[in-house]
Every structure is written in C-alpha cells, then in structure tokens.
Motif scaffolding. Structure first.
Motif, PDB file in Angstrom:
ATOM      1  N   CYS A 107      33.067 -23.543  52.861  1.00  0.00           N
ATOM      2  CA  CYS A 107      32.524 -23.442  51.504  1.00  0.00           C
ATOM      3  C   CYS A 107      33.380 -24.212  50.506  1.00  0.00           C
ATOM      4  O   CYS A 107      32.853 -24.819  49.571  1.00  0.00           O
ATOM      5  N   HIS A 108      34.686 -24.209  50.709  1.00  0.00           N
ATOM      6  CA  HIS A 108      35.561 -24.975  49.823  1.00  0.00           C
ATOM      7  C   HIS A 108      35.255 -26.463  49.949  1.00  0.00           C
ATOM      8  O   HIS A 108      35.200 -27.178  48.954  1.00  0.00           O
ATOM      9  N   ASN A 109      35.005 -26.920  51.186  1.00  0.00           N
ATOM     10  CA  ASN A 109      34.665 -28.331  51.391  1.00  0.00           C
ATOM     11  C   ASN A 109      33.329 -28.682  50.749  1.00  0.00           C
ATOM     12  O   ASN A 109      33.145 -29.801  50.271  1.00  0.00           O
ATOM     13  N   LYS A 110      32.387 -27.744  50.726  1.00  0.00           N
ATOM     14  CA  LYS A 110      31.104 -27.989  50.062  1.00  0.00           C
ATOM     15  C   LYS A 110      31.307 -28.177  48.562  1.00  0.00           C
ATOM     16  O   LYS A 110      30.628 -28.979  47.929  1.00  0.00           O
ATOM     17  N   ARG A 111      32.227 -27.404  48.006  1.00  0.00           N
ATOM     18  CA  ARG A 111      32.494 -27.519  46.563  1.00  0.00           C
ATOM     19  C   ARG A 111      33.329 -28.745  46.236  1.00  0.00           C
ATOM     20  O   ARG A 111      33.334 -29.195  45.100  1.00  0.00           O
ATOM     21  N   HIS A 112      34.064 -29.246  47.216  1.00  0.00           N
ATOM     22  CA  HIS A 112      34.929 -30.421  47.037  1.00  0.00           C
ATOM     23  C   HIS A 112      34.684 -31.435  48.146  1.00  0.00           C
ATOM     24  O   HIS A 112      35.578 -31.706  48.947  1.00  0.00           O
ATOM     25  N   PRO A 113      33.501 -32.019  48.220  1.00  0.00           N
ATOM     26  CA  PRO A 113      33.255 -32.976  49.310  1.00  0.00           C
ATOM     27  C   PRO A 113      34.213 -34.166  49.274  1.00  0.00           C
ATOM     28  O   PRO A 113      34.515 -34.750  50.312  1.00  0.00           O
ATOM     29  N   GLU A 114      34.723 -34.482  48.101  1.00  0.00           N
ATOM     30  CA  GLU A 114      35.650 -35.611  47.979  1.00  0.00           C
ATOM     31  C   GLU A 114      36.997 -35.309  48.627  1.00  0.00           C
ATOM     32  O   GLU A 114      37.752 -36.223  48.948  1.00  0.00           O
ATOM     33  N   LYS A 115      37.313 -34.028  48.844  1.00  0.00           N
ATOM     34  CA  LYS A 115      38.594 -33.650  49.445  1.00  0.00           C
ATOM     35  C   LYS A 115      38.472 -33.333  50.924  1.00  0.00           C
ATOM     36  O   LYS A 115      39.476 -33.157  51.596  1.00  0.00           O
TER      37      LYS A 115
END
Length: 82
Positions: free
Chosen positions: A66-74
């Motif tokens: 979920c964190h990656n979904k919120r920060h696809p750039e990271k």
C-alpha cells in the motif's frame, strides 16, 4: 531532513503509530483485510510539510504494497532483461 528517518524522535513516533494502529495496514483495513503494517506514512508529505513530520494525526500505518501504491515513484523499479 536527511537524518530525520534515522532520528530517535522519528523511530519512537513510528513505533507509537504502529502500536496505535495495532500494526495493521490502514488502507487494507478499509477493505476488510488484515495485513501487517511495517511502515508509517505521512498523509501530508514530509517534504512539503516538515512541521507535521511528527504529528500523529498526519501519520498512518501501511504495509509495503500500500505504501508503494501511494508512492509509485519510490517503489523499486525492475529493469527488464536485455
């Protein structure tokens, strides 16, 4: 800002937020899933709102997906094979 995520203040706050959220991902929880959270996310980005860096009302527990979904750039980028 460079040492914020390794500071004692952040590490203690992170643990407090994870405990508050019972170590459950808050995004998954909205969909009835129980997923362990290991990360704490700034709702309003720390880079833009450093004054909210330790404000618990600006922090939520998330799983890595979920964190990656919120920060696809990271998210870790996969290099396609040649």
């Amino acid at each position: 800002m460079a040492g914020f995520y390794t500071s004692g203040k952040w590490l203690r706050k992170k643990e407090r937020v994870l405990k508050r959220d019972k170590h459950l991902c808050q995004d998954c929880k909205r969909y009835g899933r129980k997923t362990e959270a290991a990360l704490v996310h700034h709702v309003k980005p720390f880079e833009e709102y450093p004054e909210l860096g330790l404000a618990e009302e600006n922090l939520i527990s998330l799983c890595e997906a979920c964190h990656n979904k919120r920060h696809p750039e990271k998210a870790k980028k996969r290099i396609p094979p040649p």
